[in-house]
Write a protein that holds these residues in place. Structure first.
Motif, PDB file in Angstrom:
ATOM      1  N   PHE A  40     -13.978  10.130   9.687  1.00 17.31           N
ATOM      2  CA  PHE A  40     -12.957  10.623   8.764  1.00 17.31           C
ATOM      3  C   PHE A  40     -12.453   9.555   7.805  1.00 17.31           C
ATOM      4  O   PHE A  40     -11.511   9.787   7.056  1.00 17.31           O
ATOM      5  N   ALA A  41     -13.060   8.373   7.824  1.00 19.65           N
ATOM      6  CA  ALA A  41     -12.604   7.258   6.998  1.00 19.65           C
ATOM      7  C   ALA A  41     -12.574   7.584   5.503  1.00 19.65           C
ATOM      8  O   ALA A  41     -11.605   7.233   4.827  1.00 19.65           O
ATOM      9  N   PRO A  42     -13.578   8.261   4.936  1.00 24.38           N
ATOM     10  CA  PRO A  42     -13.501   8.571   3.503  1.00 24.38           C
ATOM     11  C   PRO A  42     -12.324   9.486   3.158  1.00 24.38           C
ATOM     12  O   PRO A  42     -11.640   9.280   2.153  1.00 24.38           O
ATOM     13  N   VAL A  43     -12.076  10.469   4.009  1.00 22.11           N
ATOM     14  CA  VAL A  43     -10.963  11.385   3.765  1.00 22.11           C
ATOM     15  C   VAL A  43      -9.637  10.638   3.869  1.00 22.11           C
ATOM     16  O   VAL A  43      -8.740  10.802   3.031  1.00 22.11           O
ATOM     17  N   ILE A  44      -9.512   9.786   4.898  1.00 18.79           N
ATOM     18  CA  ILE A  44      -8.289   9.001   5.083  1.00 18.79           C
ATOM     19  C   ILE A  44      -8.084   8.059   3.903  1.00 18.79           C
ATOM     20  O   ILE A  44      -6.967   7.897   3.408  1.00 18.79           O
ATOM     21  N   ALA A  45      -9.169   7.465   3.413  1.00 18.92           N
ATOM     22  CA  ALA A  45      -9.070   6.567   2.260  1.00 18.92           C
ATOM     23  C   ALA A  45      -8.602   7.323   1.020  1.00 18.92           C
ATOM     24  O   ALA A  45      -7.798   6.800   0.238  1.00 18.92           O
ATOM     25  N   ASP A  46      -9.097   8.536   0.841  1.00 21.00           N
ATOM     26  CA  ASP A  46      -8.649   9.341  -0.307  1.00 21.00           C
ATOM     27  C   ASP A  46      -7.163   9.672  -0.200  1.00 21.00           C
ATOM     28  O   ASP A  46      -6.443   9.651  -1.203  1.00 21.00           O
ATOM     29  N   ILE A  47      -6.712   9.963   1.008  1.00 21.01           N
ATOM     30  CA  ILE A  47      -5.297  10.295   1.202  1.00 21.01           C
ATOM     31  C   ILE A  47      -4.423   9.083   0.871  1.00 21.01           C
ATOM     32  O   ILE A  47      -3.428   9.196   0.160  1.00 21.01           O
ATOM     33  N   PHE A  48      -4.808   7.911   1.377  1.00 19.56           N
ATOM     34  CA  PHE A  48      -4.009   6.713   1.131  1.00 19.56           C
ATOM     35  C   PHE A  48      -4.158   6.185  -0.289  1.00 19.56           C
ATOM     36  O   PHE A  48      -3.322   5.413  -0.750  1.00 19.56           O
ATOM     37  N   ALA A  49      -5.217   6.597  -0.983  1.00 15.55           N
ATOM     38  CA  ALA A  49      -5.395   6.178  -2.369  1.00 15.55           C
ATOM     39  C   ALA A  49      -4.445   6.924  -3.290  1.00 15.55           C
ATOM     40  O   ALA A  49      -4.301   6.568  -4.455  1.00 15.55           O
ATOM     41  N   GLY A  50      -3.814   7.960  -2.777  1.00 10.37           N
ATOM     42  CA  GLY A  50      -2.822   8.687  -3.563  1.00 10.37           C
ATOM     43  C   GLY A  50      -3.410   9.758  -4.446  1.00 10.37           C
ATOM     44  O   GLY A  50      -2.777  10.216  -5.381  1.00 10.37           O
ATOM     45  N   GLY A  51      -4.621  10.184  -4.145  1.00 13.90           N
ATOM     46  CA  GLY A  51      -5.239  11.252  -4.920  1.00 13.90           C
ATOM     47  C   GLY A  51      -4.494  12.555  -4.699  1.00 13.90           C
ATOM     48  O   GLY A  51      -3.938  12.808  -3.637  1.00 13.90           O
ATOM     49  N   ASP A  52      -4.460  13.385  -5.762  1.00 14.02           N
ATOM     50  CA  ASP A  52      -3.771  14.666  -5.650  1.00 14.02           C
ATOM     51  C   ASP A  52      -4.480  15.590  -4.678  1.00 14.02           C
ATOM     52  O   ASP A  52      -3.858  16.312  -3.914  1.00 14.02           O
ATOM     53  N   ALA A  53      -5.778  15.595  -4.719  1.00 14.44           N
ATOM     54  CA  ALA A  53      -6.545  16.459  -3.825  1.00 14.44           C
ATOM     55  C   ALA A  53      -7.522  15.590  -3.046  1.00 14.44           C
ATOM     56  O   ALA A  53      -8.054  14.619  -3.568  1.00 14.44           O
TER      57      ALA A  53
END
Length: 172
Positions: A40-53
């Protein structure tokens, strides 16, 4: 220095092995958590990167190399924990009586099999690294294999010692 009793070499070794066991449990827990989180690292990275979606585009941050390295660490810590536990049982038998008992021979044999499986796992991880073209360094040395053979020899020495002790106990 005495081998048995308070302040003996076996009690000092036991303290060191107990500390090592705690550290290994912590490391095994951390590696297990990493194995669970890694997919799940890519999804977690997207969440912490502040992406809207949350978007997973497929290229990901985690590759086969990472899975192989973390899986190899998991096997290594598991084997080390097993060996430390068996060594503690051997030391307990030494402190509370004779070390030459059948159970210690079985414990040494179990250590040998665990080390053998750990080294065999290195071959499996090396094969996976070849398949996935991952740059993973797995240290396989002649010394490791010599240690495995030595543990199996010790198991047989303890088995024979236990047999001789049993025979001597029956002699009046």
């Amino acid at each position: 220095m005495r081998a048995i009793g308070k302040g003996s070499l076996s009690s000092i070794l036991a303290i060191g092995l107990h500390i090592t066991r705690v550290i290994l449990w912590i490391m095994l827990g951390a590696v297990t958590l990493a194995l669970i989180i890694l997919p799940f690292a890519p999804v977690i990275a997207d969440i912490f990167a502040g992406g809207d979606a949350v978007v997973f585009d497929g290229d990901g941050l985690v590759g086969a190399e990472d899975f192989i390295k973390v899986s190899s660490a998991f096997v290594t810590f598991a084997v080390m924990l097993f060996v430390v536990n068996r060594l503690l049982e051997i030391l307990k038998a030494l402190r509370f009586g004779s070390p030459f008992v059948k159970e210690n021979a079985d414990r040494f044999r179990g250590i040998g099999y665990a080390l053998l499986m750990g080294e065999g796992a290195k071959f499996a991880f090396g094969f996976l690294a070849l398949i996935f073209d991952a740059d993973v360094e797995l240290n396989m040395t002649f010394l490791s294999w010599l240690a495995i053979v030595t543990v199996f020899v010790l198991a047989e020495v303890f088995r024979e010692g236990a047999r001789m002790k049993e025979e001597q106990d029956l002699t009046v």
